[in-house]
Design a protein around this motif. Structure first.
Motif, PDB file in Angstrom:
ATOM      1  N   ASP A  83      10.863   6.279  -6.145  1.00 39.80           N
ATOM      2  CA  ASP A  83      11.569   5.266  -6.926  1.00 39.80           C
ATOM      3  C   ASP A  83      10.695   4.054  -7.265  1.00 39.80           C
ATOM      4  N   TRP A  84       9.625   3.851  -6.488  1.00 40.54           N
ATOM      5  CA  TRP A  84       8.723   2.724  -6.711  1.00 40.54           C
ATOM      6  C   TRP A  84       7.647   3.058  -7.739  1.00 40.54           C
ATOM      7  N   LYS A  85       7.512   4.297  -8.092  1.00 39.97           N
ATOM      8  CA  LYS A  85       6.430   4.728  -8.992  1.00 39.97           C
ATOM      9  C   LYS A  85       6.748   4.312 -10.422  1.00 39.97           C
ATOM     10  N   VAL A  86       5.677   4.061 -11.185  1.00 42.85           N
ATOM     11  CA  VAL A  86       5.825   3.727 -12.592  1.00 42.85           C
ATOM     12  C   VAL A  86       6.071   5.007 -13.369  1.00 42.85           C
ATOM     13  N   ALA A 135       0.829  -1.206   0.000  1.00 46.28           N
ATOM     14  CA  ALA A 135       0.000   0.000   0.000  1.00 46.28           C
ATOM     15  C   ALA A 135       0.867   1.261   0.000  1.00 46.28           C
ATOM     16  N   ARG A 136       1.996   1.186   0.663  1.00 35.97           N
ATOM     17  CA  ARG A 136       2.873   2.358   0.745  1.00 35.97           C
ATOM     18  C   ARG A 136       3.574   2.651  -0.580  1.00 35.97           C
ATOM     19  N   VAL A 137       4.000   1.624  -1.278  1.00 40.47           N
ATOM     20  CA  VAL A 137       4.786   1.852  -2.499  1.00 40.47           C
ATOM     21  C   VAL A 137       3.937   1.864  -3.763  1.00 40.47           C
ATOM     22  N   SER A 138       2.660   1.531  -3.670  1.00 39.48           N
ATOM     23  CA  SER A 138       1.821   1.504  -4.867  1.00 39.48           C
ATOM     24  C   SER A 138       1.660   2.912  -5.431  1.00 39.48           C
ATOM     25  N   ASP A 139       1.712   2.973  -6.737  1.00 38.40           N
ATOM     26  CA  ASP A 139       1.576   4.248  -7.444  1.00 38.40           C
ATOM     27  C   ASP A 139       0.102   4.650  -7.471  1.00 38.40           C
ATOM     28  N   PRO A 140      -0.268   5.796  -6.859  1.00 36.69           N
ATOM     29  CA  PRO A 140      -1.676   6.210  -6.850  1.00 36.69           C
ATOM     30  C   PRO A 140      -2.230   6.487  -8.251  1.00 36.69           C
ATOM     31  N   ALA A 141      -1.352   6.781  -9.215  1.00 30.98           N
ATOM     32  CA  ALA A 141      -1.807   7.058 -10.574  1.00 30.98           C
ATOM     33  C   ALA A 141      -2.432   5.816 -11.217  1.00 30.98           C
ATOM     34  N   LEU A 142      -2.052   4.634 -10.760  1.00 31.27           N
ATOM     35  CA  LEU A 142      -2.588   3.393 -11.321  1.00 31.27           C
ATOM     36  C   LEU A 142      -3.718   2.812 -10.476  1.00 31.27           C
TER      37      LEU A 142
END
Length: 124
Positions: A120-123, A37-44
């Motif tokens: 760094d985790w974001k797409v 949940a912390r590293v997931s990209d909110p844009a996706l």
């Protein structure tokens, strides 16, 4: 020559160890979900988190299946075997060695990943 009944203390230990294993398993699951949940990209949206969760579940489900298969395959069942081997002990030793090698190889990569920023985790 009769069999002695199993003492209640044995059952108590089995229950406590089983309960402790269940608690630890849930703690690991919650920590894994919190990390995803912390590293997931909110844009996706939830797609990225679902992908991470799917990969995490797959990574935890296939090793026991392969191990159980190999325990049976590595057990020497024939009377002509030079060494009578129980596949459980063979797999226990093999998994121990693989675990040590995996730790030696994987630990530096995990330490590097722990230093990554959330961006760094974001797409990209």
């Amino acid at each position: 020559n009769s069999m002695e009944p199993t003492p209640y203390a044995f059952y108590s230990v089995v229950m406590v160890v089983g309960a402790a294993g269940a608690v630890v398993s849930e703690l690991i699951f919650v920590a894994q979900m919190a990390f995803f949940a912390r590293v997931s990209d909110p844009a996706l949206g939830g797609t990225y988190m679902t992908l991470l969760n799917t990969l995490g579940n797959l990574g935890g489900k296939w090793p026991p299946t392969v191990t159980f298969y190999l325990v049976d395959a590595l057990t020497c069942k024939q009377p002509t075997c030079t060494v009578q081997a129980d596949g459980f002990y063979v797999m226990a030793a093999l998994c121990f060695v693989i675990g040590i090698v995996w730790y030696i190889i994987g630990a530096p990569a995990v330490r590097r990943m722990q230093q990554w920023k959330l961006e760094d985790w974001k797409v990209r």
